[in-house]
Design an enzyme around this catalytic site. Sequence first.
Site, PDB file in Angstrom:
ATOM      1  N   TYR A 265      66.381  54.651   5.815  1.00 49.98           N
ATOM      2  CA  TYR A 265      67.635  55.411   5.576  1.00 49.98           C
ATOM      3  C   TYR A 265      67.494  55.638   3.899  1.00 49.98           C
ATOM      4  O   TYR A 265      67.107  54.969   3.114  1.00 49.98           O
ATOM      5  CB  TYR A 265      68.909  54.447   5.742  1.00 49.98           C
ATOM      6  CG  TYR A 265      70.018  54.813   5.321  1.00 49.98           C
ATOM      7  CD1 TYR A 265      70.744  55.936   5.622  1.00 49.98           C
ATOM      8  CD2 TYR A 265      70.699  54.260   4.261  1.00 49.98           C
ATOM      9  CE1 TYR A 265      71.930  56.340   5.414  1.00 49.98           C
ATOM     10  CE2 TYR A 265      72.046  54.567   3.753  1.00 49.98           C
ATOM     11  CZ  TYR A 265      72.788  55.734   4.431  1.00 49.98           C
ATOM     12  OH  TYR A 265      74.029  56.146   3.880  1.00 49.98           O
TER      13      TYR A 265
ATOM     14  N   ARG B  24      87.549  35.321  -2.802  1.00 49.39           N
ATOM     15  CA  ARG B  24      86.438  35.683  -2.955  1.00 49.39           C
ATOM     16  C   ARG B  24      85.358  34.906  -2.003  1.00 49.39           C
ATOM     17  O   ARG B  24      84.346  35.495  -1.493  1.00 49.39           O
ATOM     18  CB  ARG B  24      85.822  35.908  -4.401  1.00 49.39           C
ATOM     19  CG  ARG B  24      84.591  36.782  -4.382  1.00 49.39           C
ATOM     20  CD  ARG B  24      84.201  37.006  -5.793  1.00 49.39           C
ATOM     21  NE  ARG B  24      83.627  35.771  -6.344  1.00 49.39           N
ATOM     22  CZ  ARG B  24      84.010  35.071  -7.472  1.00 49.39           C
ATOM     23  NH1 ARG B  24      84.756  35.724  -8.360  1.00 49.39           N
ATOM     24  NH2 ARG B  24      83.597  33.772  -7.768  1.00 49.39           N
TER      25      ARG B  24
ATOM     26  N   LYS C  89      78.987  52.138  11.000  1.00 45.98           N
ATOM     27  CA  LYS C  89      78.798  52.807  12.488  1.00 45.98           C
ATOM     28  C   LYS C  89      79.237  52.360  13.516  1.00 45.98           C
ATOM     29  O   LYS C  89      80.220  52.492  13.667  1.00 45.98           O
ATOM     30  CB  LYS C  89      77.150  52.975  12.574  1.00 45.98           C
ATOM     31  CG  LYS C  89      76.451  53.474  10.825  1.00 45.98           C
ATOM     32  CD  LYS C  89      76.587  54.970  10.378  1.00 45.98           C
ATOM     33  CE  LYS C  89      76.328  55.139   9.170  1.00 45.98           C
ATOM     34  NZ  LYS C  89      75.117  54.992   8.554  1.00 45.98           N
TER      35      LYS C  89
ATOM     36  N   ASP D 117      66.741  46.588   9.343  1.00 41.43           N
ATOM     37  CA  ASP D 117      67.940  47.643   9.359  1.00 41.43           C
ATOM     38  C   ASP D 117      68.141  47.824  10.809  1.00 41.43           C
ATOM     39  O   ASP D 117      67.319  48.553  11.323  1.00 41.43           O
ATOM     40  CB  ASP D 117      67.941  48.766   8.558  1.00 41.43           C
ATOM     41  CG  ASP D 117      69.071  49.568   8.397  1.00 41.43           C
ATOM     42  OD1 ASP D 117      69.865  49.539   9.485  1.00 41.43           O
ATOM     43  OD2 ASP D 117      69.476  50.314   7.600  1.00 41.43           O
TER      44      ASP D 117
HETATM   45  C1  LIG Z   1      74.533  54.674   7.223  1.00 45.50           C
HETATM   46  C2  LIG Z   1      73.267  54.098   7.420  1.00 45.50           C
HETATM   47  C3  LIG Z   1      73.471  52.858   6.305  1.00 45.50           C
HETATM   48  C4  LIG Z   1      74.256  52.729   5.112  1.00 45.50           C
HETATM   49  O1  LIG Z   1      75.601  52.549   5.657  1.00 45.50           O
HETATM   50  P1  LIG Z   1      76.800  52.712   4.919  1.00 45.50           P
HETATM   51  O2  LIG Z   1      77.842  51.794   5.211  1.00 45.50           O
HETATM   52  O3  LIG Z   1      77.116  54.212   4.998  1.00 45.50           O
HETATM   53  O4  LIG Z   1      76.500  52.402   3.386  1.00 45.50           O
HETATM   54  C5  LIG Z   1      72.223  52.042   6.326  1.00 45.50           C
HETATM   55  N1  LIG Z   1      71.406  52.158   7.498  1.00 45.50           N
HETATM   56  C6  LIG Z   1      71.212  53.033   8.312  1.00 45.50           C
HETATM   57  C7  LIG Z   1      70.270  53.199   9.496  1.00 45.50           C
HETATM   58  C8  LIG Z   1      72.407  54.021   8.133  1.00 45.50           C
HETATM   59  O5  LIG Z   1      72.254  55.080   9.212  1.00 45.50           O
END
Ligand SMILES: *Cc1c(COP(=O)(O)O)cnc(C)c1O
Length: 399
Positions: A117, A64, A214, A189
Amino acid sequence: MTKNKSSDAEKTITPGADTLLTHGANTPSDFYGFVNPPVVHASTVLFPNVKSMGDGSQKYTYGRRGTPTSDALESAISKLEGAAGTKLATSGLNAIALALLSCLKAGDHVLIADTCYGPTREFADNLLPRYGISVSYFDPMVGAEIADQFLDTTKAVFLESPGSLTMELIDLDPVIAAAKAKGAKVLMDNTWATPLHYQPLKHGVDYSIHAATKYIVGHSDVMIGTVAANAKSYPDLEKTHGWLGLHVAPDDIYLALRGLRTLSVRLERHERNALAVAQWLQERPQVDDVLYPALPGSKSHNLWKSCFTGASGLFTFAFGPDVTNAQRTLFLDRLELFGLGFSWGGFESLAIPVNLKDIRTASNNHPQGRLMVRLHVGLEDPQDLIADLQNGFAAAFEG
Ligand SMILES: *Cc1c(COP(=O)(O)O)cnc(C)c1O
Protein backbone atom coordinates in the site's frame (compact mmCIF):
# COMPACT_ATOMS: atom_id res chain seq x y z
CA MET A 1 -27.69 -25.25 32.83
CA THR A 2 -26.56 -21.64 32.46
CA LYS A 3 -27.33 -19.87 29.21
CA ASN A 4 -24.89 -17.40 27.66
CA LYS A 5 -21.83 -19.01 29.13
CA SER A 6 -19.21 -16.37 29.57
CA SER A 7 -15.92 -18.20 29.81
CA ASP A 8 -14.45 -20.06 26.87
CA ALA A 9 -13.70 -22.99 29.18
CA GLU A 10 -17.42 -23.59 29.70
CA LYS A 11 -18.17 -23.78 25.99
CA THR A 12 -18.61 -27.18 24.36
CA ILE A 13 -18.84 -26.23 20.67
CA THR A 14 -15.66 -25.52 18.74
CA PRO A 15 -16.86 -22.60 16.62
CA GLY A 16 -16.36 -22.14 12.90
CA ALA A 17 -15.58 -18.70 11.48
CA ASP A 18 -19.23 -17.69 11.00
CA THR A 19 -20.00 -18.64 14.59
CA LEU A 20 -16.99 -16.63 15.77
CA LEU A 21 -18.29 -13.62 13.85
CA THR A 22 -21.67 -13.85 15.56
CA HIS A 23 -20.60 -14.96 19.06
CA GLY A 24 -16.90 -14.12 19.20
CA ALA A 25 -16.99 -10.59 20.57
CA ASN A 26 -19.48 -10.69 23.36
CA THR A 27 -20.20 -12.22 26.70
CA PRO A 28 -23.80 -11.19 27.37
CA SER A 29 -23.70 -12.60 30.89
CA ASP A 30 -21.07 -9.98 31.78
CA PHE A 31 -23.44 -7.19 30.69
CA TYR A 32 -26.80 -8.10 32.22
CA GLY A 33 -27.64 -10.27 29.21
CA PHE A 34 -27.49 -7.51 26.64
CA VAL A 35 -26.45 -9.00 23.32
CA ASN A 36 -23.87 -6.32 22.51
CA PRO A 37 -21.01 -5.07 24.69
CA PRO A 38 -21.37 -1.57 26.13
CA VAL A 39 -19.78 1.44 24.44
CA VAL A 40 -17.59 2.59 27.31
CA HIS A 41 -16.55 6.24 27.12
CA ALA A 42 -13.77 6.52 29.66
CA SER A 43 -10.63 8.13 30.85
CA THR A 44 -10.72 7.71 34.66
CA VAL A 45 -11.42 4.35 36.27
CA LEU A 46 -11.91 4.40 40.05
CA PHE A 47 -10.25 1.96 42.46
CA PRO A 48 -11.78 0.84 45.76
CA ASN A 49 -8.59 1.45 47.77
CA VAL A 50 -4.89 2.34 47.52
CA LYS A 51 -3.75 -1.28 47.47
CA SER A 52 -5.75 -2.09 44.32
CA MET A 53 -4.15 0.88 42.54
CA GLY A 54 -0.80 -0.87 42.47
CA ASP A 55 -1.24 -4.62 42.78
CA GLY A 56 -2.72 -5.40 39.35
CA SER A 57 -5.89 -6.86 40.86
CA GLN A 58 -8.25 -4.55 38.97
CA LYS A 59 -8.88 -5.44 35.32
CA TYR A 60 -9.39 -1.92 33.96
CA THR A 61 -7.15 0.91 35.15
CA TYR A 62 -7.34 3.79 32.67
CA GLY A 63 -9.34 4.50 29.51
CA ARG A 64 -6.29 4.46 27.24
CA ARG A 65 -5.26 1.03 28.51
CA GLY A 66 -8.44 -0.76 27.44
CA THR A 67 -12.16 -1.02 28.10
CA PRO A 68 -14.82 -3.72 27.71
CA THR A 69 -15.49 -2.23 24.26
CA SER A 70 -11.90 -2.50 23.02
CA ASP A 71 -11.54 -5.94 24.63
CA ALA A 72 -14.55 -7.20 22.67
CA LEU A 73 -13.13 -6.27 19.26
CA GLU A 74 -9.60 -7.34 20.15
CA SER A 75 -10.76 -10.75 21.33
CA ALA A 76 -12.96 -11.27 18.25
CA ILE A 77 -10.02 -10.53 15.92
CA SER A 78 -7.69 -12.74 17.99
CA LYS A 79 -10.07 -15.67 17.71
CA LEU A 80 -10.54 -15.22 13.96
CA GLU A 81 -6.79 -14.90 13.37
CA GLY A 82 -5.69 -17.54 15.86
CA ALA A 83 -3.66 -14.85 17.66
CA ALA A 84 -2.27 -14.61 21.19
CA GLY A 85 -3.54 -11.03 21.26
CA THR A 86 -4.67 -8.08 19.15
CA LYS A 87 -4.20 -4.33 19.50
CA LEU A 88 -6.30 -1.63 17.87
CA ALA A 89 -4.94 1.32 15.95
CA THR A 90 -6.45 4.56 14.74
CA SER A 91 -6.32 3.57 11.04
CA GLY A 92 -4.96 0.81 8.87
CA LEU A 93 -1.81 2.85 8.23
CA ASN A 94 -1.40 3.41 11.96
CA ALA A 95 -1.64 -0.38 12.47
CA ILE A 96 1.13 -0.92 9.90
CA ALA A 97 3.34 1.65 11.65
CA LEU A 98 2.59 0.06 15.04
CA ALA A 99 3.53 -3.42 13.84
CA LEU A 100 6.79 -2.27 12.23
CA LEU A 101 7.78 -0.24 15.30
CA SER A 102 7.01 -3.25 17.51
CA CYS A 103 9.69 -5.42 15.93
CA LEU A 104 12.41 -3.09 14.60
CA LYS A 105 15.19 -1.10 16.25
CA ALA A 106 18.15 1.06 15.20
CA GLY A 107 20.55 -0.87 12.97
CA ASP A 108 17.90 -3.25 11.61
CA HIS A 109 16.88 -3.69 7.98
CA VAL A 110 13.38 -4.52 6.72
CA LEU A 111 12.38 -6.06 3.38
CA ILE A 112 9.01 -4.85 2.09
CA ALA A 113 6.90 -6.13 -0.80
CA ASP A 114 7.21 -3.73 -3.72
CA THR A 115 3.42 -3.82 -4.12
CA CYS A 116 2.70 -2.60 -0.60
CA TYR A 117 0.00 0.00 0.00
CA GLY A 118 1.51 3.37 -1.05
CA PRO A 119 1.43 5.07 2.36
CA THR A 120 3.20 2.01 3.86
CA ARG A 121 6.11 2.93 1.59
CA GLU A 122 5.91 6.58 2.66
CA PHE A 123 6.10 5.57 6.32
CA ALA A 124 8.95 3.15 5.70
CA ASP A 125 10.98 5.48 3.48
CA ASN A 126 10.54 8.64 5.53
CA LEU A 127 10.14 7.71 9.17
CA LEU A 128 12.05 4.44 9.68
CA PRO A 129 15.43 5.84 8.48
CA ARG A 130 15.15 8.63 11.08
CA TYR A 131 15.43 5.91 13.73
CA GLY A 132 18.32 4.11 12.02
CA ILE A 133 16.23 1.42 10.30
CA SER A 134 17.02 0.75 6.64
CA VAL A 135 14.46 -0.39 4.09
CA SER A 136 14.53 -2.22 0.77
CA TYR A 137 11.85 -3.64 -1.49
CA PHE A 138 11.42 -7.06 -3.09
CA ASP A 139 9.54 -8.25 -6.16
CA PRO A 140 6.41 -9.92 -4.75
CA MET A 141 6.78 -12.68 -7.34
CA VAL A 142 10.28 -13.68 -6.22
CA GLY A 143 9.23 -16.75 -4.19
CA ALA A 144 11.80 -18.65 -2.10
CA GLU A 145 14.63 -16.70 -3.76
CA ILE A 146 13.80 -13.85 -1.46
CA ALA A 147 16.47 -15.54 0.68
CA ASP A 148 19.13 -13.93 -1.57
CA GLN A 149 17.98 -10.47 -0.54
CA PHE A 150 18.58 -10.87 3.18
CA LEU A 151 21.30 -8.84 4.84
CA ASP A 152 22.84 -9.80 8.18
CA THR A 153 20.74 -7.02 9.66
CA THR A 154 17.39 -8.04 8.10
CA LYS A 155 15.05 -8.45 11.03
CA ALA A 156 11.64 -8.26 9.38
CA VAL A 157 9.83 -9.00 6.13
CA PHE A 158 6.61 -7.18 5.30
CA LEU A 159 4.10 -8.91 3.00
CA GLU A 160 0.92 -7.82 1.31
CA SER A 161 -0.92 -10.24 -0.98
CA PRO A 162 -2.50 -9.57 -3.38
CA GLY A 163 -0.50 -6.37 -3.65
CA SER A 164 -2.13 -2.97 -3.73
CA LEU A 165 -3.25 -1.79 -7.18
CA THR A 166 -1.56 -4.41 -9.37
CA MET A 167 -2.72 -7.48 -7.43
CA GLU A 168 0.44 -9.63 -7.69
CA LEU A 169 0.22 -12.63 -5.37
CA ILE A 170 3.08 -13.67 -3.15
CA ASP A 171 3.78 -17.41 -2.97
CA LEU A 172 3.29 -17.11 0.77
CA ASP A 173 4.53 -20.38 2.27
CA PRO A 174 8.02 -20.40 0.67
CA VAL A 175 8.54 -16.68 1.40
CA ILE A 176 7.48 -17.10 5.03
CA ALA A 177 9.72 -20.18 5.34
CA ALA A 178 12.71 -18.28 3.91
CA ALA A 179 12.18 -15.42 6.38
CA LYS A 180 11.85 -17.82 9.31
CA ALA A 181 15.03 -19.62 8.27
CA LYS A 182 16.85 -16.28 8.51
CA GLY A 183 15.32 -15.53 11.90
CA ALA A 184 13.34 -12.53 10.65
CA LYS A 185 9.89 -11.56 11.88
CA VAL A 186 7.15 -11.72 9.24
CA LEU A 187 4.42 -9.09 9.05
CA MET A 188 1.48 -9.22 6.67
CA ASP A 189 -1.06 -6.65 5.59
CA ASN A 190 -4.03 -9.05 5.31
CA THR A 191 -6.65 -6.43 4.46
CA TRP A 192 -7.72 -7.85 1.07
CA ALA A 193 -8.36 -11.41 2.26
CA THR A 194 -9.83 -10.42 5.64
CA PRO A 195 -9.41 -12.86 8.55
CA LEU A 196 -11.97 -15.10 6.82
CA HIS A 197 -10.01 -15.95 3.68
CA TYR A 198 -6.47 -16.15 5.07
CA GLN A 199 -5.10 -16.53 8.58
CA PRO A 200 -1.44 -15.48 8.36
CA LEU A 201 -0.48 -16.51 11.89
CA LYS A 202 -1.47 -20.11 11.16
CA HIS A 203 1.14 -20.06 8.35
CA GLY A 204 4.01 -18.73 10.46
CA VAL A 205 3.47 -14.98 10.11
CA ASP A 206 4.13 -13.10 13.37
CA TYR A 207 1.95 -10.01 12.91
CA SER A 208 -1.28 -9.93 10.87
CA ILE A 209 -2.48 -6.41 10.08
CA HIS A 210 -5.86 -5.17 8.88
CA ALA A 211 -7.10 -1.86 7.61
CA ALA A 212 -10.40 -2.69 9.35
CA THR A 213 -11.56 0.56 7.73
CA LYS A 214 -12.23 -1.61 4.68
CA TYR A 215 -14.26 -4.82 4.94
CA ILE A 216 -14.46 -5.24 8.72
CA VAL A 217 -16.17 -1.87 9.19
CA GLY A 218 -17.78 -2.41 5.79
CA HIS A 219 -19.85 0.77 5.67
CA SER A 220 -17.33 3.53 4.75
CA ASP A 221 -17.93 5.38 8.01
CA VAL A 222 -14.98 4.57 10.32
CA MET A 223 -11.18 4.47 10.14
CA ILE A 224 -9.58 1.81 12.34
CA GLY A 225 -6.76 -0.75 12.20
CA THR A 226 -5.91 -4.00 13.95
CA VAL A 227 -2.66 -5.87 14.60
CA ALA A 228 -2.92 -9.50 15.73
CA ALA A 229 0.24 -11.22 16.93
CA ASN A 230 1.42 -14.70 17.88
CA ALA A 231 2.59 -15.55 21.40
CA LYS A 232 6.24 -14.72 20.64
CA SER A 233 5.46 -11.26 19.27
CA TYR A 234 2.45 -10.14 21.29
CA PRO A 235 4.44 -8.82 24.30
CA ASP A 236 6.37 -6.43 22.01
CA LEU A 237 3.14 -5.37 20.30
CA GLU A 238 1.35 -4.73 23.56
CA LYS A 239 4.24 -2.71 25.03
CA THR A 240 4.77 -0.63 21.88
CA HIS A 241 1.05 0.09 21.64
CA GLY A 242 1.10 1.31 25.23
CA TRP A 243 4.25 3.42 24.79
CA LEU A 244 2.75 5.12 21.75
CA GLY A 245 -0.40 5.94 23.69
CA LEU A 246 -2.66 4.58 20.99
CA HIS A 247 -6.37 4.72 21.68
CA VAL A 248 -9.40 4.26 19.43
CA ALA A 249 -12.67 6.03 20.16
CA PRO A 250 -15.30 3.65 21.59
CA ASP A 251 -18.00 4.54 19.07
CA ASP A 252 -15.64 3.64 16.24
CA ILE A 253 -14.74 0.33 17.88
CA TYR A 254 -18.42 -0.40 18.29
CA LEU A 255 -19.10 0.25 14.60
CA ALA A 256 -16.23 -2.06 13.65
CA LEU A 257 -17.74 -4.78 15.84
CA ARG A 258 -21.13 -4.22 14.26
CA GLY A 259 -19.58 -4.52 10.80
CA LEU A 260 -17.71 -7.67 11.78
CA ARG A 261 -20.97 -9.56 12.45
CA THR A 262 -21.94 -9.50 8.76
CA LEU A 263 -18.44 -9.77 7.26
CA SER A 264 -19.00 -13.28 5.96
CA VAL A 265 -22.32 -12.66 4.20
CA ARG A 266 -21.11 -9.38 2.74
CA LEU A 267 -17.87 -10.89 1.43
CA GLU A 268 -19.71 -13.72 -0.26
CA ARG A 269 -21.81 -11.21 -2.20
CA HIS A 270 -18.81 -8.96 -2.96
CA GLU A 271 -16.99 -11.96 -4.43
CA ARG A 272 -19.98 -13.12 -6.49
CA ASN A 273 -20.63 -9.63 -7.88
CA ALA A 274 -16.92 -9.04 -8.57
CA LEU A 275 -16.70 -12.28 -10.52
CA ALA A 276 -19.70 -11.30 -12.66
CA VAL A 277 -18.16 -7.89 -13.37
CA ALA A 278 -14.67 -9.35 -13.99
CA GLN A 279 -16.04 -11.93 -16.43
CA TRP A 280 -17.88 -9.23 -18.35
CA LEU A 281 -14.79 -7.00 -18.46
CA GLN A 282 -12.67 -9.86 -19.73
CA GLU A 283 -14.80 -9.97 -22.89
CA ARG A 284 -14.32 -6.28 -23.76
CA PRO A 285 -11.97 -5.82 -26.75
CA GLN A 286 -10.45 -2.70 -25.13
CA VAL A 287 -9.45 -4.67 -21.98
CA ASP A 288 -6.08 -6.40 -22.02
CA ASP A 289 -6.02 -8.04 -18.64
CA VAL A 290 -8.29 -8.49 -15.63
CA LEU A 291 -6.13 -8.72 -12.50
CA TYR A 292 -8.54 -10.61 -10.26
CA PRO A 293 -7.04 -13.81 -8.89
CA ALA A 294 -10.49 -15.32 -8.25
CA LEU A 295 -11.20 -15.16 -11.98
CA PRO A 296 -10.72 -18.65 -13.48
CA GLY A 297 -7.99 -18.57 -16.07
CA SER A 298 -6.34 -15.44 -14.66
CA LYS A 299 -2.56 -15.58 -14.22
CA SER A 300 -2.53 -15.97 -10.46
CA HIS A 301 -5.68 -18.09 -10.14
CA ASN A 302 -3.96 -21.32 -9.12
CA LEU A 303 -1.68 -19.64 -6.61
CA TRP A 304 -4.70 -17.81 -5.20
CA LYS A 305 -6.56 -21.11 -4.79
CA SER A 306 -3.59 -22.63 -2.97
CA CYS A 307 -3.30 -19.70 -0.52
CA PHE A 308 -6.80 -18.30 0.07
CA THR A 309 -10.24 -19.71 0.80
CA GLY A 310 -12.09 -16.90 -0.97
CA ALA A 311 -11.83 -13.47 -2.51
CA SER A 312 -13.03 -9.99 -1.81
CA GLY A 313 -14.49 -7.57 -4.33
CA LEU A 314 -11.40 -5.48 -5.10
CA PHE A 315 -9.52 -5.90 -8.37
CA THR A 316 -7.85 -4.03 -11.21
CA PHE A 317 -8.15 -4.21 -14.97
CA ALA A 318 -5.76 -2.98 -17.62
CA PHE A 319 -6.77 -1.37 -20.89
CA GLY A 320 -5.02 -2.33 -24.11
CA PRO A 321 -2.05 -0.28 -25.36
CA ASP A 322 -4.18 1.80 -27.77
CA VAL A 323 -6.45 3.22 -25.10
CA THR A 324 -5.60 6.81 -24.22
CA ASN A 325 -5.70 8.56 -20.88
CA ALA A 326 -8.45 10.81 -22.26
CA GLN A 327 -10.57 7.73 -23.08
CA ARG A 328 -10.04 6.33 -19.59
CA THR A 329 -11.14 9.65 -18.14
CA LEU A 330 -14.29 9.66 -20.32
CA PHE A 331 -15.02 6.12 -19.09
CA LEU A 332 -14.56 6.98 -15.41
CA ASP A 333 -16.45 10.28 -15.58
CA ARG A 334 -19.46 8.57 -17.19
CA LEU A 335 -19.95 6.07 -14.31
CA GLU A 336 -22.93 6.73 -12.07
CA LEU A 337 -23.02 3.73 -9.71
CA PHE A 338 -19.24 3.33 -9.34
CA GLY A 339 -18.19 6.34 -7.27
CA LEU A 340 -14.77 7.92 -7.80
CA GLY A 341 -13.09 7.68 -4.44
CA PHE A 342 -10.33 6.13 -2.36
CA SER A 343 -10.65 3.34 0.14
CA TRP A 344 -12.82 0.26 -0.43
CA GLY A 345 -14.65 -2.49 1.46
CA GLY A 346 -17.88 -0.55 1.93
CA PHE A 347 -21.27 -1.53 0.52
CA GLU A 348 -20.89 0.73 -2.51
CA SER A 349 -18.93 0.28 -5.71
CA LEU A 350 -15.90 2.48 -6.36
CA ALA A 351 -13.41 3.13 -9.16
CA ILE A 352 -10.01 4.84 -9.34
CA PRO A 353 -7.51 5.35 -12.15
CA VAL A 354 -4.19 3.55 -11.53
CA ASN A 355 -0.91 4.77 -13.02
CA LEU A 356 2.04 2.43 -12.58
CA LYS A 357 4.67 5.08 -13.18
CA ASP A 358 6.73 5.82 -10.05
CA ILE A 359 5.01 3.35 -7.70
CA ARG A 360 7.27 0.32 -8.19
CA THR A 361 10.99 0.34 -7.48
CA ALA A 362 11.92 -3.36 -7.31
CA SER A 363 9.61 -5.10 -9.75
CA ASN A 364 8.33 -4.79 -13.28
CA ASN A 365 5.54 -7.33 -13.68
CA HIS A 366 3.30 -5.18 -15.87
CA PRO A 367 3.95 -3.25 -19.08
CA GLN A 368 4.99 0.27 -18.07
CA GLY A 369 2.62 3.02 -19.05
CA ARG A 370 -0.37 0.67 -19.33
CA LEU A 371 -3.52 2.39 -18.15
CA MET A 372 -5.42 0.63 -15.41
CA VAL A 373 -8.57 1.06 -13.35
CA ARG A 374 -9.13 -0.39 -9.90
CA LEU A 375 -12.68 -1.35 -9.02
CA HIS A 376 -14.26 -2.12 -5.72
CA VAL A 377 -17.38 -4.10 -6.55
CA GLY A 378 -20.07 -3.41 -4.00
CA LEU A 379 -23.40 -4.92 -3.06
CA GLU A 380 -25.50 -3.44 -5.88
CA ASP A 381 -27.28 -5.64 -8.47
CA PRO A 382 -24.46 -6.92 -10.66
CA GLN A 383 -26.46 -6.35 -13.87
CA ASP A 384 -26.76 -2.66 -12.91
CA LEU A 385 -23.02 -2.43 -12.32
CA ILE A 386 -22.38 -3.99 -15.71
CA ALA A 387 -24.84 -1.56 -17.33
CA ASP A 388 -22.94 1.29 -15.67
CA LEU A 389 -19.61 0.03 -17.03
CA GLN A 390 -21.23 -0.50 -20.44
CA ASN A 391 -22.23 3.18 -20.47
CA GLY A 392 -18.66 4.09 -19.56
CA PHE A 393 -17.25 2.04 -22.44
CA ALA A 394 -19.77 3.61 -24.82
CA ALA A 395 -18.81 7.12 -23.69
CA ALA A 396 -15.08 6.37 -24.08
CA PHE A 397 -15.01 4.29 -27.24
CA GLU A 398 -18.15 5.05 -29.25
CA GLY A 399 -18.45 8.79 -28.58
C1 LIG B 1 -6.49 1.31 2.88
C2 LIG B 1 -5.38 0.40 3.12
C3 LIG B 1 -4.55 0.56 4.22
C4 LIG B 1 -4.67 1.75 5.14
O1 LIG B 1 -5.87 1.79 5.85
P1 LIG B 1 -6.41 3.19 6.42
O2 LIG B 1 -7.43 2.78 7.40
O3 LIG B 1 -6.95 3.92 5.23
O4 LIG B 1 -5.25 3.89 7.04
C5 LIG B 1 -3.57 -0.36 4.45
N1 LIG B 1 -3.40 -1.42 3.64
C6 LIG B 1 -4.18 -1.62 2.56
C7 LIG B 1 -3.94 -2.80 1.71
C8 LIG B 1 -5.17 -0.71 2.26
O5 LIG B 1 -5.91 -0.89 1.18
